[in-house]
Design an enzyme around this catalytic site. Structure first.
Site, PDB file in Angstrom:
ATOM      1  N   ALA A  65       0.790  -1.078   0.101  1.00 39.51           N
ATOM      2  CA  ALA A  65      -0.074  -0.078   0.006  1.00 39.51           C
ATOM      3  C   ALA A  65       0.843   1.329  -0.024  1.00 39.51           C
ATOM      4  CB  ALA A  65      -0.838  -0.016   0.927  1.00 39.51           C
ATOM      5  N   GLY A 108      -0.735  -5.102   0.498  1.00 42.88           N
ATOM      6  CA  GLY A 108      -1.827  -4.968  -0.226  1.00 42.88           C
ATOM      7  C   GLY A 108      -1.766  -5.300  -1.549  1.00 42.88           C
ATOM      8  N   GLU A 111      -2.573  -8.994  -1.197  1.00 43.71           N
ATOM      9  CA  GLU A 111      -4.141  -8.722  -1.019  1.00 43.71           C
ATOM     10  C   GLU A 111      -4.838  -8.895  -2.075  1.00 43.71           C
ATOM     11  OE1 GLU A 111      -4.935  -7.324   3.480  1.00 43.71           O
ATOM     12  OE2 GLU A 111      -3.941  -5.878   2.137  1.00 43.71           O
ATOM     13  N   GLU A 131       3.574  -6.291   6.939  1.00 42.75           N
ATOM     14  CA  GLU A 131       2.755  -5.121   7.745  1.00 42.75           C
ATOM     15  C   GLU A 131       3.412  -5.020   9.221  1.00 42.75           C
ATOM     16  OE1 GLU A 131      -0.157  -5.420   4.462  1.00 42.75           O
ATOM     17  OE2 GLU A 131       1.491  -6.551   5.473  1.00 42.75           O
TER      18      GLU A 131
END
Length: 257
Positions: A65, A108, A111, A131
């Protein structure tokens, strides 16, 4: 609104979404995710499109992200903006989604790949959730999707340690479907996508719904849906075409109705 962070194209019966922030290794900011999901929905509504491909570039699928965007977030701002709601819409896409992964798919980006139905990975691809090293955790479905893919113990290990997973490890644990040479990723992805796109679209949609149900429900409920969908397939012209083609020893011509 025109797309700023993705490129789109159509090849045969496949709608293709290419992530396009190469200067930051395709890091996902919120507008980019909006564009990706919005384009998925557009392709899902288009009867000429039978499958969706999501890809990055040769160096990265998506390296996480956009941390700069998240730096000033607070619990209240996150609660009010609900940035993960857009991710939930991916679960509503009826058509097959195939990810083509070169290089990094982290945070992300991982994901996003896990939200796809199938993953074709390069031998040099790397997957992971770093993360925890930033003092946070996956928030767009990572803990749930990875656990469903590889089981509780291994998912905990990978997410707790924040270490990258090789393509070979991802294949071993059932996270990805195929691992090929980097120069073959797009070719193999399109070969797989085109094979799926030639199947009966109604049946493909019903199969996806039934398999997704199997992940989260007791077998009795899953069997009920499977049988309902099996019966429903007999309402399609494709079922009649498929069986007629079989008896006539020819290839079927499916229309998606």
């Amino acid at each position: 609104m025109s797309n700023r962070f993705i490129k789109t194209s159509v090849e045969n019966k496949a709608g293709i979404i290419q992530l396009n922030r190469p200067d930051v290794a395709n890091a996902l900011n919120r507008q980019m995710v909006d564009e990706i999901v919005g384009q998925m929905e557009t392709f899902d509504r288009d009867d000429s499109i039978r499958a969706i491909v999501v890809k990055g570039n040769k160096k990265a699928f998506a390296a996480g992200a956009d941390i700069d965007e998240m730096m000033e977030d607070s619990p209240l701002s996150l609660e009010l903006s609900n940035p993960f709601a857009v991710w939930d819409r991916i679960m509503l896409i009826k058509k097959p989604i195939i990810a083509a992964v070169n290089g990094f798919a982290l945070g992300g980006g991982f994901e996003l790949a896990l939200h796809c139905d199938l993953i074709v990975a390069a031998e040099n691809a790397s997957f992971g959730f770093p993360e925890v090293t930033l003092g946070v955790m996956p928030g767009a479905g990572g803990t749930q999707l990875l656990t469903k893919a590889m089981g509780r113990a291994k998912a905990l290990e990978w997410i707790w340690l924040g270490q990258p997973m090789s393509a070979q490890e991802a294949l071993q644990y059932g996270v990805v479907n195929r691992v090929v040479a980097p120069e073959m990723v797009e070719e193999e992805t399109m070969r797989l996508t085109n094979q799926i796109a030639e199947q009966a679209p109604v049946a493909v949609r019903l199969i996806k719904e039934s398999v997704d149900e199997a992940v989260d429900t007791p077998i009795e409920d899953g069997l009920k849906l499977e049988r309902k969908n099996f019966y429903l397939a007999f309402a399609s012209q494709d079922q009649k075409e498929g069986m007629q083609a079989f008896t006539e020893k020819r290839s079927p011509s499916f229309k998606g109705v």
